[in-house]
Write a protein that holds these residues in place. Structure first.
Motif, PDB file in Angstrom:
ATOM      1  N   UNK A   1       0.898  -1.205   0.082  1.00 22.02           N
ATOM      2  CA  UNK A   1       0.127  -0.058  -0.021  1.00 22.02           C
ATOM      3  C   UNK A   1       0.769   1.222  -0.058  1.00 22.02           C
ATOM      4  N   UNK A   2       0.639   2.234  -0.828  1.00 25.86           N
ATOM      5  CA  UNK A   2       1.408   3.351  -1.149  1.00 25.86           C
ATOM      6  C   UNK A   2       0.520   4.365  -1.732  1.00 25.86           C
ATOM      7  N   UNK A   3       0.513   5.563  -1.554  1.00 27.55           N
ATOM      8  CA  UNK A   3      -0.263   6.551  -2.320  1.00 27.55           C
ATOM      9  C   UNK A   3       0.509   7.136  -3.903  1.00 27.55           C
ATOM     10  N   UNK A   4       1.565   6.456  -3.800  1.00 25.23           N
ATOM     11  CA  UNK A   4       2.338   6.805  -5.083  1.00 25.23           C
ATOM     12  C   UNK A   4       1.828   5.695  -6.161  1.00 25.23           C
ATOM     13  N   UNK A   5       1.394   6.265  -7.430  1.00 28.24           N
ATOM     14  CA  UNK A   5       0.817   5.430  -8.533  1.00 28.24           C
ATOM     15  C   UNK A   5       2.104   4.952  -9.189  1.00 28.24           C
ATOM     16  N   UNK A   6       2.065   3.644  -9.653  1.00 26.74           N
ATOM     17  CA  UNK A   6       3.312   3.148 -10.510  1.00 26.74           C
ATOM     18  C   UNK A   6       2.726   2.515 -11.426  1.00 26.74           C
ATOM     19  N   UNK A   7       2.969   2.670 -12.643  1.00 29.01           N
ATOM     20  CA  UNK A   7       2.579   2.067 -13.875  1.00 29.01           C
ATOM     21  C   UNK A   7       3.827   1.806 -14.760  1.00 29.01           C
ATOM     22  N   UNK A   8       4.034   0.436 -15.152  1.00 29.76           N
ATOM     23  CA  UNK A   8       5.003  -0.089 -16.035  1.00 29.76           C
ATOM     24  C   UNK A   8       4.467  -0.379 -17.478  1.00 29.76           C
ATOM     25  N   UNK A   9       5.267   0.203 -18.163  1.00 28.61           N
ATOM     26  CA  UNK A   9       4.700  -0.057 -19.820  1.00 28.61           C
ATOM     27  C   UNK A   9       5.826  -0.651 -20.405  1.00 28.61           C
ATOM     28  N   UNK A  10       5.517  -1.529 -21.561  1.00 27.19           N
ATOM     29  CA  UNK A  10       6.715  -2.010 -22.450  1.00 27.19           C
ATOM     30  C   UNK A  10       6.980  -0.951 -23.633  1.00 27.19           C
ATOM     31  N   UNK A  11       7.934  -1.459 -24.466  1.00 25.35           N
ATOM     32  CA  UNK A  11       8.416  -0.485 -25.534  1.00 25.35           C
ATOM     33  C   UNK A  11       7.279  -0.111 -26.501  1.00 25.35           C
ATOM     34  N   UNK A  12       6.318  -1.197 -26.504  1.00 29.21           N
ATOM     35  CA  UNK A  12       5.139  -0.968 -27.179  1.00 29.21           C
ATOM     36  C   UNK A  12       4.043  -0.098 -26.670  1.00 29.21           C
ATOM     37  N   UNK A  13       4.435   0.320 -25.655  1.00 28.92           N
ATOM     38  CA  UNK A  13       3.387   1.338 -24.693  1.00 28.92           C
ATOM     39  C   UNK A  13       2.276   0.517 -24.094  1.00 28.92           C
ATOM     40  N   UNK A  14       2.376  -0.778 -23.914  1.00 26.99           N
ATOM     41  CA  UNK A  14       1.185  -1.504 -23.279  1.00 26.99           C
ATOM     42  C   UNK A  14       1.628  -1.540 -21.671  1.00 26.99           C
ATOM     43  N   UNK A  15       0.544  -1.675 -20.907  1.00 31.26           N
ATOM     44  CA  UNK A  15       0.802  -1.708 -19.432  1.00 31.26           C
ATOM     45  C   UNK A  15       1.259  -3.215 -19.197  1.00 31.26           C
ATOM     46  N   UNK A  16       2.317  -3.335 -18.476  1.00 32.83           N
ATOM     47  CA  UNK A  16       2.781  -4.760 -18.091  1.00 32.83           C
ATOM     48  C   UNK A  16       2.861  -4.656 -16.490  1.00 32.83           C
ATOM     49  N   UNK A  17       2.400  -3.633 -15.909  1.00 35.24           N
ATOM     50  CA  UNK A  17       2.344  -3.745 -14.401  1.00 35.24           C
ATOM     51  C   UNK A  17       1.718  -2.490 -13.826  1.00 35.24           C
ATOM     52  N   UNK A  18       0.970  -2.705 -12.572  1.00 31.41           N
ATOM     53  CA  UNK A  18       0.390  -1.458 -12.135  1.00 31.41           C
ATOM     54  C   UNK A  18       0.228  -1.865 -10.571  1.00 31.41           C
TER      55      UNK A  18
ATOM     56  N   UNK B   1      -1.508  -0.768  -6.375  1.00 28.50           N
ATOM     57  CA  UNK B   1      -2.865  -0.542  -6.285  1.00 28.50           C
ATOM     58  C   UNK B   1      -3.249   0.867  -6.357  1.00 28.50           C
ATOM     59  N   UNK B   2      -2.406   1.836  -6.235  1.00 29.45           N
ATOM     60  CA  UNK B   2      -2.598   3.166  -6.311  1.00 29.45           C
ATOM     61  C   UNK B   2      -2.892   3.511  -7.782  1.00 29.45           C
ATOM     62  N   UNK B   3      -2.261   2.691  -8.772  1.00 28.46           N
ATOM     63  CA  UNK B   3      -2.560   2.962  -9.951  1.00 28.46           C
ATOM     64  C   UNK B   3      -4.010   2.360 -10.518  1.00 28.46           C
ATOM     65  N   UNK B   4      -4.361   1.469  -9.922  1.00 22.67           N
ATOM     66  CA  UNK B   4      -5.681   0.845 -10.180  1.00 22.67           C
ATOM     67  C   UNK B   4      -6.969   1.916  -9.812  1.00 22.67           C
ATOM     68  N   UNK B   5      -6.261   2.493  -8.568  1.00 26.67           N
ATOM     69  CA  UNK B   5      -7.342   3.791  -7.829  1.00 26.67           C
ATOM     70  C   UNK B   5      -7.504   5.000  -8.936  1.00 26.67           C
ATOM     71  N   UNK B   6      -6.263   5.198  -9.583  1.00 26.28           N
ATOM     72  CA  UNK B   6      -6.061   6.480 -10.446  1.00 26.28           C
ATOM     73  C   UNK B   6      -7.188   6.149 -11.554  1.00 26.28           C
ATOM     74  N   UNK B   7      -6.619   4.932 -12.304  1.00 24.66           N
ATOM     75  CA  UNK B   7      -7.543   4.703 -13.444  1.00 24.66           C
ATOM     76  C   UNK B   7      -8.951   3.989 -13.322  1.00 24.66           C
ATOM     77  N   UNK B   8      -9.301   3.927 -12.023  1.00 26.37           N
ATOM     78  CA  UNK B   8     -10.514   3.251 -11.694  1.00 26.37           C
ATOM     79  C   UNK B   8     -10.698   1.979 -12.247  1.00 26.37           C
ATOM     80  N   UNK B   9      -9.764   1.074 -12.433  1.00 25.94           N
ATOM     81  CA  UNK B   9      -9.894  -0.028 -12.815  1.00 25.94           C
ATOM     82  C   UNK B   9      -9.069  -1.206 -12.155  1.00 25.94           C
TER      83      UNK B   9
END
Length: 577
Positions: free
Chosen positions: A186-203, A205-213
């Motif tokens: 748990x942290x308030x810092x949203x972390x999202x990782x994307x690959x070289x094709x700009x597709x999400x490979x990791x996020x 919980x804070x990122x889930x909350x940000x994107x509401x998904x």
């Protein structure tokens, strides 16, 4: 239980924090200043340091820097009773764990220390796991080399090698799972990782909350598609990625509309992920919500503007009182003059009403002649037009002062608008007239065809006021015996920018402190005459909010010139940081 050092020059705060934290079985020590703290840090291994920013002699931010240079795993919680955007930014840049604003409740400091200790423990666990991972990897490589050399010896040795290898793989799997658990903590810092094709490979919980998904809904999706629903970025993603590839990082503040319709601000940092031979394999997007910080900044700017108006109020009242007095005197004169003229008019009316106008009464004629002598018509004929002209001029001066006050003091707009800089300067000079009129004259050198600027006019007025008042104070320190200096205000077009310069004939700024004049709380004025915030806020308004530049040129004994450069247009009211 953890070792905690509380560094604050106020004994009440040290005692209160000690009482709060000892209730959680923490070992708590205190220090009264930075030197005392450094001595205790050399003797004791502390897990957490609670550090006040404003300390005697040496700033708490300097101690934070020294702590991080010697031990990156000591978690430092910065506290302050006078929060500023610059001190908060510097604390974050120096990797402070948190930034708390006094007064701080007991449960807040206890919870923050608890989280700091948890992060320290997690970091140590992560480092331990990474070290074990390296040891296991080296061990595996050694085993492979040894088994390769002995491959032909016996099948028993081969089975032993396979068994050991499986055991190591299981350990590696458990290590990987542990690292993923740390990242997903748990942290308030949203972390999202994307690959070289700009597709999400990791996020996380804070990122889930940000994107509401949920994570399963986000992973595998194009990050471009996510941005259509949550427009975080001010520029196209492809443009930002190109900049990250060139510069190694993209750091900016974004304004966007949340799903509830509210305006939010986020501080976003995009960094590359690198693989073999430093090739970029993807990108990490870290985002933190700074909406509350932005609101505090706006409130601080407005409060400083109101404070400035309060400080100028007496002078403005004097400026209004002077023309009001001579308007009143002129009206009394006109009242008396009209009374005298009315006597003559009444006598003329009687003569006109005489039944024999062709033979006017000698008594009325004599009375009219005597009245004209008493009134002194020649004097009234000369003075009444002047009195009327002076009264109109006085009313005009009061109108200009009130209009300038109205333009200067209205609440700052949240959106940038087209603004006449020459008019803004003239209004600010009118409002501050009582600050400079006894020590300086204004030399106007305005470009008549100056381009309008897309800006925040209320905040620019505050910048102009700070610099003009500082110029008046600088001149007052050097003039003597009724002499006056000069404040020269210039504007000019410079391509797609407008340049404003405000020069004074004061004593200049000593070279050894010139580099510090835009630092928060730095002032050379005596106590009660300055807070050290004016130029710091001015620098932030010009550079961070308008993407402009503010610099100073100064020569001791001759004066200083502040130069402001503003872009004529702005794509957004939110500036890249």
């Amino acid at each position: 239980m953890a070792n905690v050092l509380v560094v604050d020059d106020e004994i009440g705060i040290r005692d209160a924090f000690t009482a709060f934290l000892k209730g959680d079985n923490h070992f708590v020590d205190t220090a009264i200043d930075v030197e005392n703290a450094l001595e205790k840090l050399r003797r004791t291994d502390f897990d957490v340091v609670i550090l006040d920013i404003l300390m005697p002699r040496i700033s708490g931010l300097e101690l934070l820097k020294q702590i991080k240079e010697t031990s990156d795993n000591i978690q430092v919680i910065m506290i302050t009773g006078g929060p500023t955007i610059d001190s908060a930014s510097e604390a974050v840049r120096q990797s402070a764990f948190d930034y708390l604003i006094k007064p701080i409740r007991g449960h807040v400091i206890r919870q923050t220390v608890k989280k700091a200790v948890e992060l320290k423990n997690l970091t140590e666990a992560k480092n331990q796991l990474l070290r074990e991972n390296c040891r296991y990897r080296d061990h595996l490589e050694n085993l492979v080399e040894e088994r390769t050399e002995k491959l032909g010896k016996t099948n028993d040795r081969l089975r032993t090698e396979i068994s050991e290898r499986k055991q190591i793989e299981n350990e590696l799997r458990r290590t990987t799972d542990t690292l993923n658990g740390i990242i997903a903590s748990p942290t308030e810092l949203s972390i999202t990782a994307i690959d070289s094709e700009l597709r999400v490979i990791h996020c996380n919980p804070a990122a889930e909350k940000l994107f509401e998904k949920t994570r399963s809904q986000v992973v595998g999706q194009s990050f471009q598609d996510l941005l259509k629903e949550t427009p975080l970025l001010p520029d196209p993603l492809s443009q930002i990625v190109a900049q990250v590839n060139d510069e190694g990082k993209y750091d900016f503040v974004s304004e966007f509309t949340a799903s509830d319709g509210g305006r939010r601000f986020a501080h976003i940092v995009i960094s590359p992920m690198k693989g073999e031979k430093d090739s970029i394999t993807g990108y990490v997007i870290a985002s933190s919500d700074i909406t509350n910080r932005r609101i505090l900044e706006q409130q601080l700017l407005q409060s400083q503007k109101l404070e400035s108006i309060g400080q100028l109020a007496a002078g403005i009242a004097h400026e209004i009182n002077t023309p009001t007095q001579y308007v009143g005197d002129n009206l009394n004169f006109l009242k008396d003059g009209f009374s005298d003229l009315l006597k003559i008019l009444n006598l003329c009316a009687k003569l006109h009403a005489d039944p024999k106008p062709e033979e006017p009464s000698s008594e009325l004629s004599a009375e009219l002649v005597e009245a004209i002598k008493d009134v002194d018509l020649e004097y009234l004929r000369e003075e009444i037009p002047d009195a009327i002209s002076q009264s109109l001029e006085g009313i005009g001066q009061v109108t200009r002062i009130v209009s300038a006050m109205k333009e200067f003091s209205h609440p700052s707009l949240e959106e940038m608008i087209q603004t006449d800089i020459n008019s803004a300067l003239q209004s600010t000079v009118t409002v501050s007239r009582n600050e400079w009129k006894y020590v300086a004259d204004i030399d106007w050198r305005l470009e008549p065809s100056l381009q309008s600027v897309i800006c925040l006019p209320g905040e620019l007025n505050q910048v102009f006021l700070n610099i003009i008042v500082n110029a008046a104070h600088a001149i007052a320190d050097v003039v003597e015996g009724g002499e006056k200096g000069t404040i020269t205000i210039r504007t000019r077009n410079d391509g797609d920018h407008v340049e404003i310069s405000i020069a004074d004939t004061g004593g200049g700024i000593p070279e050894n402190i010139r580099h510090r004049i835009f630092d928060p709380f730095f002032t050379t004025k005596e106590v009660g005459k300055g807070t050290g915030q004016g130029l710091a806020i001015a620098h932030n308004v010009i550079t961070a909010k308008h993407r402009g530049a503010l610099c100073v040129q100064s020569e001791e004994g001759k004066g200083s010139t502040f130069i402001i450069r503003l872009p004529v247009s702005s794509d957004s009211g939110i500036a890249k940081e």
